[in-house]
Design an enzyme around this catalytic site. Structure first.
Site, mmCIF file in Angstrom:
data_model
loop_
_atom_site.group_PDB
_atom_site.id
_atom_site.type_symbol
_atom_site.label_atom_id
_atom_site.label_comp_id
_atom_site.label_asym_id
_atom_site.label_seq_id
_atom_site.Cartn_x
_atom_site.Cartn_y
_atom_site.Cartn_z
ATOM 1 N N LYS A 1 2.358 -14.236 5.683
ATOM 2 C CA LYS A 1 2.685 -15.211 4.638
ATOM 3 C C LYS A 1 4.219 -15.317 4.604
ATOM 4 O O LYS A 1 4.877 -15.168 3.564
ATOM 5 C CB LYS A 1 2.099 -14.709 3.299
ATOM 6 C CG LYS A 1 2.164 -15.680 2.161
ATOM 7 C CD LYS A 1 1.155 -16.818 2.254
ATOM 8 C CE LYS A 1 1.426 -17.821 1.144
ATOM 9 N NZ LYS A 1 0.686 -19.067 1.305
ATOM 10 N N TYR B 1 0.818 -1.221 0.000
ATOM 11 C CA TYR B 1 0.000 0.000 0.000
ATOM 12 C C TYR B 1 0.846 1.264 0.000
ATOM 13 O O TYR B 1 0.305 2.369 -0.117
ATOM 14 C CB TYR B 1 -0.948 0.011 1.204
ATOM 15 C CG TYR B 1 -2.115 -0.918 1.029
ATOM 16 C CD1 TYR B 1 -1.913 -2.301 1.041
ATOM 17 C CD2 TYR B 1 -3.394 -0.448 0.826
ATOM 18 C CE1 TYR B 1 -2.963 -3.174 0.859
ATOM 19 C CE2 TYR B 1 -4.456 -1.321 0.648
ATOM 20 C CZ TYR B 1 -4.227 -2.682 0.659
ATOM 21 O OH TYR B 1 -5.270 -3.550 0.478
ATOM 22 N N ASP C 1 -3.091 -18.029 4.293
ATOM 23 C CA ASP C 1 -4.050 -18.861 3.544
ATOM 24 C C ASP C 1 -4.733 -19.860 4.474
ATOM 25 O O ASP C 1 -5.958 -20.027 4.443
ATOM 26 C CB ASP C 1 -3.407 -19.553 2.329
ATOM 27 C CG ASP C 1 -2.063 -20.189 2.626
ATOM 28 O OD1 ASP C 1 -1.572 -20.055 3.763
ATOM 29 O OD2 ASP C 1 -1.495 -20.831 1.720
ATOM 30 N N ASP D 1 -6.725 -6.313 4.759
ATOM 31 C CA ASP D 1 -7.791 -5.882 3.854
ATOM 32 C C ASP D 1 -8.662 -7.085 3.470
ATOM 33 O O ASP D 1 -9.893 -7.047 3.569
ATOM 34 C CB ASP D 1 -7.146 -5.242 2.611
ATOM 35 C CG ASP D 1 -8.131 -4.396 1.816
ATOM 36 O OD1 ASP D 1 -9.304 -4.318 2.213
ATOM 37 O OD2 ASP D 1 -7.718 -3.822 0.795
HETATM 38 O O1 AKG Z 1 -8.951 2.787 -0.618
HETATM 39 C C1 AKG Z 1 -9.665 2.004 -1.222
HETATM 40 O O2 AKG Z 1 -10.259 2.319 -2.252
HETATM 41 C C2 AKG Z 1 -9.873 0.627 -0.683
HETATM 42 C C3 AKG Z 1 -9.547 0.505 0.749
HETATM 43 C C4 AKG Z 1 -10.017 -0.755 1.342
HETATM 44 O O3 AKG Z 1 -10.451 -1.674 0.696
HETATM 45 C C5 AKG Z 1 -9.993 -0.890 2.793
HETATM 46 O O4 AKG Z 1 -9.461 -0.055 3.487
HETATM 47 O O5 AKG Z 1 -10.505 -1.905 3.293
HETATM 48 MG MG MG Z 2 -11.050 -3.352 1.889
#
Ligand code: AKG
Ligand code: MG
Ligand code: NDP
Length: 408
Positions: free
Chosen positions: A222, A150, A273, A297
């Site tokens: 992972k 990210y 996983d 996420d």
């Molecule tokens: O920033 C985004 O568009 C997605 C962020 C996301 O999926 C989250 O923070 O769970």
């Molecule tokens: Mg998300």
């Protein structure tokens, strides 16, 4: 109303009775969800404190609304306000796939260094679920929020930057370069994961687990494949538990235990996983989860689905050191429903509950939970629950908020 700011001193929040709280309405369904949620927050605060306390809402712009008004997706003013007022809340913001702007949600987290994305996942009685025993899922995810892929370090296939980066790799790390299967046309991304970043996240998760007498903390990674990033996360996490919290090896390790005031906290790890199938098969073996950004996420949405879907999955992005926090739903903008007064405002409402708890306004938070449970028990629900519940009354987004208020 006068402008009163939440502040922090010696690690403790000072919350005035009439705090100004900035909010972002959000793109897509934000226009439906925000007014519904604000109604619930205001009514709960009014009822809990008989008018002695009241939130002074301050709208700040981001996303499409900001772009249409100012030509800027994330005006500097918005960041300044969140910095200044410490605690805020937001609706979802759109991120295009492939090209276009990078995620504004991620940018906010990075700009304010909100290193922990805290997402509690629990089942509310009566909520439809695809599993037989949804009550067994009761976890709090601590997702690292500033690092990992990210970070946004990517080189687009065919670009000059990409060529330059690959040349650098070829010249300096020829063995690594050779591992790229198609070097002539690969997009490249970089995954930074640090000891410092891991430690502050795991420290916050451990403190939370101990303060709330949770049975276990699981480091999800992972690390078998990504040894120096995800594997590092696991090793640094275990080491921190030993060095800062006095954890002892359990049966020779790597699992550990912290014993404090008659309470035992088990620290363990799971490969991502395998973890994703375990949460379906044996969810009651997991409680607090500390994990990296991308895993977090995926895990957030998967766990949310088990307890009723992302319509009621809340979250908070927090820096426990500076006190900065922005609360937001786990879900996105759900654009196909935008402006239809249809979707479930539950995720933003519950994110507001987290915000009120963070501010120490527990009475108002409890009233909202009571109202939400009451509305669901009366089977007065939005489309997402309605399609899975027998004999339920279908409510609009705004009507659901009113149902919550009426049950407070
Ligand atoms: O920033 C985004 O568009 C997605 C962020 C996301 O999926 C989250 O923070 O769970
Ligand atoms: Mg998300
Ligand atoms: N923090 C943030 O601001 C986030 C922003 N996003 C962004 O949102 C945009 C759309 O993303 P997308 O992948 O479609 O994911 P979304 O989470 O927006 O929507 C996916 C599906 O989840 C269900 N859903 C979402 N919100 C609700 C709700 N409030 N009530 C009930 N059900 C809901 C709907 O399911 P169904 O179709 O079954 O009814 C919807 O189609 C993207 O630009 C993405 O980047 C994504 C995640 C977080």
């Amino acid at each position: 109303m006068s402008d009163q700011k939440i502040s922090i001193s010696n690690g403790k929040l000072n919350v005035p009775d009439n705090p100004t709280i900035p909010f972002i309405e959000g793109d897509g369904t934000g226009v439906d969800i925000w007014p519904a949620s604000q109604l619930v927050f205001d009514k709960a605060v009014e009822k809990a404190y008989s008018g002695k306390r009241k939130i002074n809402w301050k709208e700040v712009l981001a996303g499409e609304k900001a772009f249409n008004k100012t030509g800027n997706w994330m005006p500097e003013e918005t960041l300044t306000v969140f910095r200044e007022y410490l605690v805020g809340i937001k609706g979802p913001l759109t991120t295009p796939v492939g090209g276009g702007i990078r995620s504004l949600n991620v940018a906010l987290r990075q700009e304010l260094d909100l290193y922990a994305c805290v997402r509690p996942v629990r089942w509310f009685t009566g909520v439809p679920s695809p599993v037989k025993e949804p009550q067994k899922t009761d976890m709090v995810i601590f997702r690292e929020n500033t690092e990992d892929i990210y970070a946004g370090i990517e080189f687009q296939e065919g670009s000059d930057e990409n060529k330059k980066f690959l040349q650098l790799l070829k010249d300096n790390f020829p063995k690594s370069y050779k591992k790229i299967r198609f070097p002539e046309n690969s997009g490249i991304g970089i995954k930074p994961v640090s000891k410092d970043g891991t430690e502050r996240l795991v420290r916050s998760a451990l403190k939370f687990a101990l303060e709330n007498k949770k049975p276990s903390l699981t480091l999800v990674h992972k690390g078998n494949i990504m040894k120096f990033t995800e594997g590092g996360f696991r090793d640094w996490g275990y080491a921190l538990a030993k060095n800062e919290f006095g954890a002892k090896d359990l049966d020779g390790g790597p699992w550990q235990v912290i014993e404090k005031d008659g309470h035992k906290l088990i620290i363990k790890d799971a490969i991502a996983d395998a973890f994703l199938q375990q949460i379906l098969l044996r969810p009651d073996e997991y409680s607090v989860v500390a994990t990296l950004n991308l895993n977090g996420d995926y895990i957030s949405d998967a766990l949310a689905a088990i307890v009723g879907g992302i319509g009621i999955a809340p979250g908070g992005n927090v820096n426990y050191i500076t006190g900065h926090a922005i609360f937001e739903a786990t879900h996105g903008t759900a654009p196909k429903y935008a402006g239809q007064d249809k979707v479930n405002p539950g995720s933003v409402i519950l994110s507001g509950v987290m915000m009120l708890e963070y501010m120490g306004w527990q009475e108002a938070a409890d009233l909202i939970i009571k109202g939400l449970e009451g509305a669901i028990a009366a089977k007065k629900v939005t489309y997402d629950f309605h399609r899975l519940m027998e004999g339920a009354t279908l409510l609009k987004c705004s009507e659901f908020a009113q149902a919550v208020v009426s049950k407070m």
